[in-house]
Design a protein around this motif. Sequence first.
Motif, PDB file in Angstrom:
ATOM      1  N   LEU A  81     -52.012  32.898 -24.287  1.00 61.43           N
ATOM      2  CA  LEU A  81     -52.863  32.139 -25.233  1.00 61.43           C
ATOM      3  C   LEU A  81     -53.442  30.655 -24.551  1.00 61.43           C
ATOM      4  N   ALA A  82     -52.469  30.113 -23.786  1.00 60.40           N
ATOM      5  CA  ALA A  82     -52.998  28.987 -22.859  1.00 60.40           C
ATOM      6  C   ALA A  82     -54.159  29.152 -21.923  1.00 60.40           C
ATOM      7  N   VAL A  83     -54.050  30.540 -21.366  1.00 60.01           N
ATOM      8  CA  VAL A  83     -55.169  30.876 -20.374  1.00 60.01           C
ATOM      9  C   VAL A  83     -56.568  30.998 -21.186  1.00 60.01           C
ATOM     10  N   CYS A  84     -56.267  31.626 -22.429  1.00 58.52           N
ATOM     11  CA  CYS A  84     -57.394  31.691 -23.239  1.00 58.52           C
ATOM     12  C   CYS A  84     -58.119  30.377 -23.272  1.00 58.52           C
ATOM     13  N   VAL A  85     -57.379  29.544 -24.047  1.00 63.92           N
ATOM     14  CA  VAL A  85     -57.820  28.271 -24.424  1.00 63.92           C
ATOM     15  C   VAL A  85     -58.281  27.303 -23.276  1.00 63.92           C
ATOM     16  N   ASP A  86     -57.907  27.569 -22.015  1.00 67.20           N
ATOM     17  CA  ASP A  86     -58.062  26.843 -20.809  1.00 67.20           C
ATOM     18  C   ASP A  86     -59.505  27.135 -20.615  1.00 67.20           C
ATOM     19  N   ARG A  87     -60.005  28.449 -20.834  1.00 64.89           N
ATOM     20  CA  ARG A  87     -61.351  28.995 -20.478  1.00 64.89           C
ATOM     21  C   ARG A  87     -62.289  28.069 -21.172  1.00 64.89           C
ATOM     22  N   ALA A  88     -61.690  27.579 -22.450  1.00 59.18           N
ATOM     23  CA  ALA A  88     -63.003  27.257 -23.271  1.00 59.18           C
ATOM     24  C   ALA A  88     -62.411  25.949 -24.246  1.00 59.18           C
ATOM     25  N   ILE A  89     -61.857  25.048 -23.236  1.00 58.72           N
ATOM     26  CA  ILE A  89     -61.094  23.941 -23.926  1.00 58.72           C
ATOM     27  C   ILE A  89     -61.691  23.172 -24.834  1.00 58.72           C
ATOM     28  N   ARG A  90     -63.190  22.984 -24.646  1.00 57.88           N
ATOM     29  CA  ARG A  90     -63.766  21.998 -25.442  1.00 57.88           C
ATOM     30  C   ARG A  90     -63.759  22.638 -26.882  1.00 57.88           C
ATOM     31  N   THR A  91     -64.347  23.910 -26.935  1.00 64.53           N
ATOM     32  CA  THR A  91     -64.373  24.398 -28.179  1.00 64.53           C
ATOM     33  C   THR A  91     -62.909  24.962 -28.800  1.00 64.53           C
ATOM     34  N   LYS A 136     -41.764  31.249 -33.068  1.00 65.06           N
ATOM     35  CA  LYS A 136     -41.731  29.916 -33.416  1.00 65.06           C
ATOM     36  C   LYS A 136     -41.730  29.175 -32.138  1.00 65.06           C
ATOM     37  N   GLN A 137     -41.184  29.608 -31.038  1.00 62.30           N
ATOM     38  CA  GLN A 137     -41.119  29.123 -29.693  1.00 62.30           C
ATOM     39  C   GLN A 137     -42.631  29.039 -28.810  1.00 62.30           C
ATOM     40  N   ILE A 138     -43.484  29.817 -29.503  1.00 58.60           N
ATOM     41  CA  ILE A 138     -44.632  29.942 -28.567  1.00 58.60           C
ATOM     42  C   ILE A 138     -45.535  28.925 -28.595  1.00 58.60           C
ATOM     43  N   SER A 139     -45.576  28.248 -29.756  1.00 57.32           N
ATOM     44  CA  SER A 139     -46.335  26.838 -29.978  1.00 57.32           C
ATOM     45  C   SER A 139     -45.869  26.000 -28.976  1.00 57.32           C
ATOM     46  N   TYR A 140     -44.714  25.721 -28.836  1.00 56.44           N
ATOM     47  CA  TYR A 140     -44.007  24.679 -27.973  1.00 56.44           C
ATOM     48  C   TYR A 140     -44.455  25.164 -26.515  1.00 56.44           C
ATOM     49  N   ASN A 141     -44.323  26.142 -25.972  1.00 57.94           N
ATOM     50  CA  ASN A 141     -44.526  26.787 -24.809  1.00 57.94           C
ATOM     51  C   ASN A 141     -46.047  26.822 -24.502  1.00 57.94           C
ATOM     52  N   PHE A 142     -46.830  26.934 -25.377  1.00 55.54           N
ATOM     53  CA  PHE A 142     -48.222  27.020 -25.237  1.00 55.54           C
ATOM     54  C   PHE A 142     -48.738  25.516 -24.955  1.00 55.54           C
ATOM     55  N   LEU A 143     -48.200  24.672 -26.012  1.00 53.04           N
ATOM     56  CA  LEU A 143     -48.635  23.205 -25.653  1.00 53.04           C
ATOM     57  C   LEU A 143     -48.314  22.801 -24.043  1.00 53.04           C
ATOM     58  N   PHE A 144     -47.296  23.157 -23.514  1.00 55.02           N
ATOM     59  CA  PHE A 144     -47.046  22.685 -22.055  1.00 55.02           C
ATOM     60  C   PHE A 144     -47.518  23.569 -21.160  1.00 55.02           C
ATOM     61  N   PHE A 145     -47.951  24.888 -21.492  1.00 51.80           N
ATOM     62  CA  PHE A 145     -48.783  25.582 -20.695  1.00 51.80           C
ATOM     63  C   PHE A 145     -50.254  24.950 -20.583  1.00 51.80           C
ATOM     64  N   VAL A 146     -50.649  24.818 -21.713  1.00 54.00           N
ATOM     65  CA  VAL A 146     -52.143  24.184 -21.742  1.00 54.00           C
ATOM     66  C   VAL A 146     -52.251  22.873 -20.894  1.00 54.00           C
ATOM     67  N   ALA A 147     -51.464  22.090 -21.061  1.00 49.48           N
ATOM     68  CA  ALA A 147     -51.284  20.971 -20.148  1.00 49.48           C
ATOM     69  C   ALA A 147     -51.285  21.016 -18.853  1.00 49.48           C
ATOM     70  N   GLY A 148     -50.258  22.199 -18.591  1.00 44.72           N
ATOM     71  CA  GLY A 148     -50.177  22.433 -17.082  1.00 44.72           C
ATOM     72  C   GLY A 148     -51.324  23.009 -16.552  1.00 44.72           C
ATOM     73  N   LEU A 149     -51.912  23.871 -17.200  1.00 46.29           N
ATOM     74  CA  LEU A 149     -53.044  24.792 -16.892  1.00 46.29           C
ATOM     75  C   LEU A 149     -54.223  23.553 -16.444  1.00 46.29           C
ATOM     76  N   GLN A 150     -54.416  22.550 -17.496  1.00 46.26           N
ATOM     77  CA  GLN A 150     -55.458  21.515 -17.252  1.00 46.26           C
ATOM     78  C   GLN A 150     -55.162  20.630 -16.081  1.00 46.26           C
ATOM     79  N   SER A 151     -53.834  20.470 -15.634  1.00 51.62           N
ATOM     80  CA  SER A 151     -53.838  19.820 -14.418  1.00 51.62           C
ATOM     81  C   SER A 151     -53.868  20.677 -13.166  1.00 51.62           C
ATOM     82  N   VAL A 152     -54.407  22.002 -13.066  1.00 49.63           N
ATOM     83  CA  VAL A 152     -54.656  22.490 -11.978  1.00 49.63           C
ATOM     84  C   VAL A 152     -56.314  22.378 -11.680  1.00 49.63           C
TER      85      VAL A 152
END
Lengths: 294, 350
Positions: free
Chosen positions: A93-103, A168-184
């Motif tokens: 999910l994070a990778v999908c979001v990272d591709r279109a983070i603005r929208t 339940k845990q996906i959301s939490y992991n997702f947030l961290f992965f999104v942040a991680g991806l944004q920093s690459v």
Amino acid sequence: MQTKRSIFTNRWLPYVLLAPQLIITLIFFIWPASQAVTSSFERQDPFGFRTTFVWFENYTRVLSDPSYANALWNTAVFAFGVVAVSMGFALLLAVCVDRAIRTARLYTTLLVWPYAVAPVVAGVLWWFLFNPTIGLLPYILEGFGYDWNHRVSGGQAMALIVIASAWKQISYNFLFFVAGLQSVPASLSEAASIDGAGPFKRFWTIIFPLLSPTTFFLMIININYVMFESFGTIDATTSGGPGQSTTTLVYKVYVDGVAGLNIGSSSAQSVLLMGIVIFLTFIQFRYVERRVNY
Amino acid sequence: MASIKISSVRKVYPGNVEAISDLNLDISDGELVVLVGPSGCGKSTLLRMIAGLESITAGEVRIGDKVVNKLEPAERDIAMVFQNYALYPHMSVRQNLEYGLKNRRTPKAEIEQRVNEAARILEITRFLDRKPRQLSGGQRQRVAMGRAIVRQPKAFLFDEPLSNLDAKLRGQMRIEIKRLQRSLKTTSVYVTHDQLEAMTLADRLVVMNAGRIEQVGKPVDLFERPASLFVAGFIGSPPMNIFELATLRQLPGTTLPASIPAKADLVGIRPEALRLEEPAEPFIALEGTVELIEPVGGESHVYVNLNGIETLATVVVQGRLAEGEGSHIKLFMPASALHSFVSETGQRVE
Ligand SMILES: Nc1ncnc2c1ncn2[C@@H]1O[C@H](COP(=O)(O)OP(=O)(O)OP(=O)(O)O)[C@@H](O)[C@H]1O
Ligand SMILES: [Mg+2]
């Protein structure tokens, strides 16, 4: 480098400021933990009138009990399942979001909601969805010719608690992965694409290795979650059944202690559980973290 | 190696931002073309469209004889050097250099040989086993260059590759890039903000402004015959002095040289071309007071507050100016050094 430092003229002020946190930790963690350690060395008679000090008898009994081995195995399966599913999905999910983070603002907000849901509520939710008589999913699965009944099938019950806990845990992991991806930096991925790597190769050879600090952190957090916090979800969905097939270590602590009133054994189990988690965390820091730094 | 042909290319970013409008440019095989222009004029955008990192809204980009509009970056066989180097931080220098070759399934022995060769040329052999974070800025820059040259691509694309280095290192690397490009004869497109880099590196210089090309030509030609006010102001440092002919005409005792075209209403003169002594040819004379003197190594930049003219004039004087700040000074504009422009179109007139 100069660090900012506050000087307190009043000697007691720091202690007063720290007090609420310390008191909470003391009352809700240190005190019960020490109670657990003490009572793990004791046995109470059936009526709770007398306690006797029995050294390690509770521990030897627990460790030689086949149902404990069963719970240990269940926990391993459960932990592996939840960590793999929740982190895998979150990353996807994070990778999908990272591709279109603005929208993706709305999308992100929606994905984070499950984290705000209490474990028991999550459990009840999935209990409804997978309910063999009234649930939606068994009905759909039946359409595909698959018979779902987690009240009978231990494997299906395990799948159910894995799904409910992982969700339940996906959301939490997702947030961290999104942040991680944004920093690459995007230029790394661009350089790789000029270097002839397709999207999958780019992900596995560049982005995923650079995410490893995040992955490592989440692994520790998720294992802790699985070990301790999954209790509510299990209780609401399968109550450890059928036939103990979803009784994990933490659930067994509850069953033996609160339901079975075997405080000694339950305390010994909780001490063991804590030991296992400390050991796992130690192993991870020792061996995994070494490969994480670049 | 290949030529690059850009025909009627447009780029519109989401939100209707037109970054490039109808741009044409032919880059011949082995040529080093430098793109310069103010920030936001679309240099990076153009480069990224050639690389395939940005889609092409309209028009056509050819590398060699192939239209590459629809090709992935990998299929275009180009190499790019990024401003932040974009080295893979978790890989050693050797792995960084190998990455592109491995992805293209180059035989092992050849990879080894090419990496060693590139490392030798760039003098980074000692660092092959280090991680990028263990290198200095200049060394990282070399590794980034190495990653481009090992692949032996059809073209090099550089996006401000030296802007993160200090002035001295920048000078060194500039010379090295020039040498390398000469010996490899790889077609190159180079984006920079630095005047000196642009003037010294370019076989041909492209001045861009607001998504368009203002002028293309040899650096010297652009300097000596800027086609527009924009180029006149952009190329050369300190920039050209521009005066309104109407103002000059009103100065007491001034007759304008006959060589100035009738259509022109602005004239420009390079700070280096202003004289302190009366020249033998027709000229325009100016008077004023010295406002400020900046000694710059072997020459001095003198700012003069001219009588009857609002803007300060800049004069480059060899050595030191005899007069001090605040003293009275006479300046002469030789007719042959004047550039005439039409203010309405901003174009040069002869
Ligand atoms: N991803 C984007 N989305 C929308 N607009 C963009 C995007 N990238 C660039 N632009 C716009 O396109 C124009 C050209 O940008 P570009 O990065 O090509 O400029 P540049 O000449 O490289 O500038 P600089 O010298 O500062 O690097 C700018 O107006 C910029 O705001
Ligand atoms: Mg740019």
